[in-house]
Design an enzyme around this catalytic site. Structure first.
Site, mmCIF file in Angstrom:
data_model
loop_
_atom_site.group_PDB
_atom_site.id
_atom_site.type_symbol
_atom_site.label_atom_id
_atom_site.label_comp_id
_atom_site.label_asym_id
_atom_site.label_seq_id
_atom_site.Cartn_x
_atom_site.Cartn_y
_atom_site.Cartn_z
ATOM 1 N N LYS A 80 0.843 -1.202 0.000
ATOM 2 C CA LYS A 80 0.000 0.000 0.000
ATOM 3 C C LYS A 80 0.876 1.250 0.000
ATOM 4 C CE LYS A 80 -3.608 2.292 2.681
ATOM 5 N NZ LYS A 80 -4.633 2.196 3.705
ATOM 6 N N GLU A 135 10.575 -4.487 4.662
ATOM 7 C CA GLU A 135 10.722 -5.884 4.241
ATOM 8 C C GLU A 135 10.423 -6.040 2.752
ATOM 9 O OE1 GLU A 135 8.962 -4.719 6.789
ATOM 10 O OE2 GLU A 135 8.805 -6.163 8.435
ATOM 11 N N GLY A 195 -4.989 -2.010 4.858
ATOM 12 C CA GLY A 195 -4.139 -3.130 4.445
ATOM 13 C C GLY A 195 -4.780 -4.483 4.696
ATOM 14 N N ARG A 196 -5.361 -4.657 5.873
ATOM 15 C CA ARG A 196 -5.930 -5.967 6.223
ATOM 16 C C ARG A 196 -7.276 -6.221 5.550
ATOM 17 N NH1 ARG A 196 -5.025 -2.420 10.233
ATOM 18 N NH2 ARG A 196 -6.738 -1.665 11.534
ATOM 19 N N GLU A 241 -4.874 -6.530 14.703
ATOM 20 C CA GLU A 241 -4.419 -5.183 14.302
ATOM 21 C C GLU A 241 -5.582 -4.196 14.411
ATOM 22 O OE1 GLU A 241 -0.916 -4.539 11.364
ATOM 23 O OE2 GLU A 241 -2.692 -4.126 10.194
ATOM 24 N N HIS A 251 -3.821 -32.269 18.507
ATOM 25 C CA HIS A 251 -2.617 -32.954 18.981
ATOM 26 C C HIS A 251 -1.556 -31.961 19.412
ATOM 27 C CE1 HIS A 251 -4.312 -36.778 17.681
ATOM 28 N NE2 HIS A 251 -4.836 -36.062 16.702
ATOM 29 N N LYS A 310 9.132 -0.162 14.219
ATOM 30 C CA LYS A 310 9.730 0.264 12.940
ATOM 31 C C LYS A 310 10.727 1.392 13.187
ATOM 32 C CE LYS A 310 5.637 -0.718 10.094
ATOM 33 N NZ LYS A 310 4.583 -0.136 9.257
#
Ligand code: F6P
Length: 560
Positions: free
Chosen positions: A222, A228, A281-282, A367, A398, A526
């Site tokens: 965005k 990253e 973003g999400r 978030e 499990h 950040k």
């Protein structure tokens, strides 16, 4: 109760919260505690019918919770006085409900039907239609997919594309990665790969599996500034250059709101697919961020995904409160978090294809709802978003289900079942469904001392052995779960499912009076990363101003 004008007034809201707290603290008339579920089934044989809802082929069962008629009424009253419906209308009208960022929240517009008019209403009051830009962008995405799939758009080396790599992180990764993982089948148009982590082990493992002459690379960000993503984009661009020669013909596309940065990176304008800042973003898998989905699965699948979400949007916007699936799901969560004090929720998709759903929901929910102040900046006086975690069933059984059955704190579960599989192994599918149902039943039913004793005695255990093991074998029961059944996993039903959770998040934001659409909490790490990055450079002097632990860890990393 007062009329419409009074909605949202502090006195009404306080009274609604007080009623929820009162119900959560008071024994029921039959003497059962407010967190118990079994007595509710004993008292009402029709409980399943009354506390489950259907929408198309989707079934939501929340009867295995401690919600009874009075609790549901109190929760619905909170939704009414907190004016969730009014806040929903404000979102749909394009008002800048993301107040801290002064932005509208319009992911609904991304999956609107042709001709459906969504508008953006900025903080300055200016109203702009958004449908045209959405439709134009969808048309460009579709044409791009057709060119790639049809072979008219090829690698500079002349090869047809076989693979697409999406470089992005957070919402620019999780949604598309989850969807392609869920719906990709052999024979689909392209293979899709997702590169998110700045840890280059990810790229080092992926690169040998790819041919740069057949790989299309999407840079999904965005902001087009995320550390990253930009680091990985540079790595992959070098890899393409080494094989194909220099820009500008590299098979790169950008999915972003930051058109200048995409151009500066060297992406040709025809390969820049924009979206607007009113897409969080999400919530962005429906935007150009979903291009990898359309490339990998085909345009029809992407269109059906949008249609499924649109069907859920229509339901959310129009269904009455007591039948509104997203609102009900939100109210169940609110009861668990604020009424009963449960701090976490497990998401257990009994479908291997949904293996990344929990990761997507973790960002979507945590978030959005991991906030400690209200919209006006006042400290919250009650808990907000719970910890969300999970794994596909049956694997979860499990690993961590022990704690859910016998740990000290109940953890509500979302159990997702898909009625019809898309494979031919009917017996395995029956086992899968039986396991999902069994977990929910075990959490509810538990096993008391008497049952344990009888079971052990029947198996021939001595009295001493029974006494020794009895406490360990007791299950308290009365542990809540919500079960969702999808008729089948398809692009349409997956679209419905994801939109269901998106709107649940919206409702909780409205109920808790928090901004579910910003994420300031990701910023500090950040910021602090910058100086630490410099401090870790070879030969860099020791930086000052760190706490003792960080300074010690820095030295330890530099020593090697
Ligand atoms: O750091 C969190 C975040 O901002 C998320 O909200 C977002 O989905 C992700 O980073 C990626 O951001 P971008 O798409 O701008 O690269």
């Amino acid at each position: 109760m007062s009329g419409e004008a009074a909605l949202g007034t502090p006195a009404l809201v306080t009274a609604a919260w007080a009623e929820i707290a009162r119900l959560a603290a008071t024994q029921r008339a039959d003497g059962s505690p407010p967190s118990s579920i079994r007595p509710l089934f004993a008292a009402a044989p029709d409980r399943f019918a009354r506390f489950s809802r259907r929408l198309d082929g989707l079934l939501l069962d929340f009867s295995k919770t401690a919600i009874d008629d009075r609790v549901l009424a109190a929760l619905l009253e909170l939704a009414r006085v907190q004016d969730v419906a009014g806040q929903r209308a404000a979102m749909a009208a394009g008002q800048a409900i993301n107040a801290t960022e002064r932005r509208a929240v319009l992911h609904l517009a991304l999956r609107a039907a042709p001709g459906e008019a969504y508008h953006q209403r900025g903080a300055d009051g200016v109203i702009q239609p958004v449908a045209t830009s959405v439709a134009e962008t969808l048309a460009r995405m579709r044409a791009f997919c057709a060119a790639v799939h049809g072979g008219t758009l090829r690698s500079p080396s002349g090869e047809r594309f076989t693979d697409v790599v999406n470089i992005g992180i957070g919402g620019s990764d999780l949604g598309p990665a989850m969807v392609t993982r869920a719906l990709w089948t052999p024979g689909a148009p392209l293979r899709a790969h997702y590169l998110a982590n700045v840890d280059a082990h990810a790229w080092a493992a992926l690169a040998p599996r790819l041919d740069p002459r057949r790989t299309l690379v999407l840079i999904a960000s965005k902001t087009f500034t995320t550390q990253e993503t930009m680091a990985n984009a540079a790595l992959v661009r070098d890899w393409l250059r080494a094989a194909l020669g220099p820009d500008p013909a590299l098979p790169l596309a950008a999915l972003s709101t930051n058109l200048d940065a995409a151009a500066a990176f060297g992406i040709a304008p025809a390969h820049v697919f924009p979206f607007a800042d009113w897409v969080g973003g999400r919530f962005s898998l429906w935007s150009t961020i979903g291009l990898s989905i359309a490339l990998a699965l085909g345009w029809e699948a992407f269109a059906a995904l949008l249609e499924g979400a649109r069907a859920m949007d229509a339901h959310f916007l129009a269904a009455p409160e007591e039948a509104n699936l997203p609102l009900l799901l939100a109210l169940v969560e609110l009861w668990h978090v604020n009424g009963l004090g449960y701090p976490a929720r497990a998401v257990l998709p009994y479908d291997e294809r949904l293996a990344r759903l929990t990761a997507h929901l973790q960002q979507l929910e945590m978030e959005s709802l991991g906030k400690r102040v209200t919209l006006t900046g006042a400290a919250l006086t009650r808990a907000s978003g719970p910890v969300v975690f999970g794994e596909p069933g049956t694997n979860a059984q499990h690993s961590f289900m022990q704690l859910l059955h016998q740990g000290t704190t109940p953890v509500p579960c979302d159990i997702l079942l898909v009625r019809a599989p898309d494979h031919a192994y009917a017996e395995n599918h029956r086992m899968l469904l039986a396991n999902g149902l069994a977990q929910a039943e075990a959490l509810l039913r538990g096993k008391d001392a008497e049952a344990v004793r009888a079971e052990m005695a029947a198996a021939g255990a001595s009295e001493a052995e029974i006494t020794r093991l009895l406490p360990h074998k007791i299950f308290p029961g009365d542990r809540p779960s919500v079960t969702l059944i999808l008729p089948r996993l398809s692009p349409f039903t997956l679209g419905q499912l994801v939109a269901l959770y998106e709107h649940k998040v919206f409702c909780l934001g409205a109920l808790w009076d928090i901004n579910a659409f910003d994420q300031w909490g990701v910023e500090l790490g950040k910021q602090l990363c910058g100086p630490l990055l410099a401090a870790l450079a070879p030969g860099a002097p020791m930086t000052v101003g760190h706490d003792g632990s960080t300074a010690g860890l820095l030295r330890a990393l530099q020593e090697g």
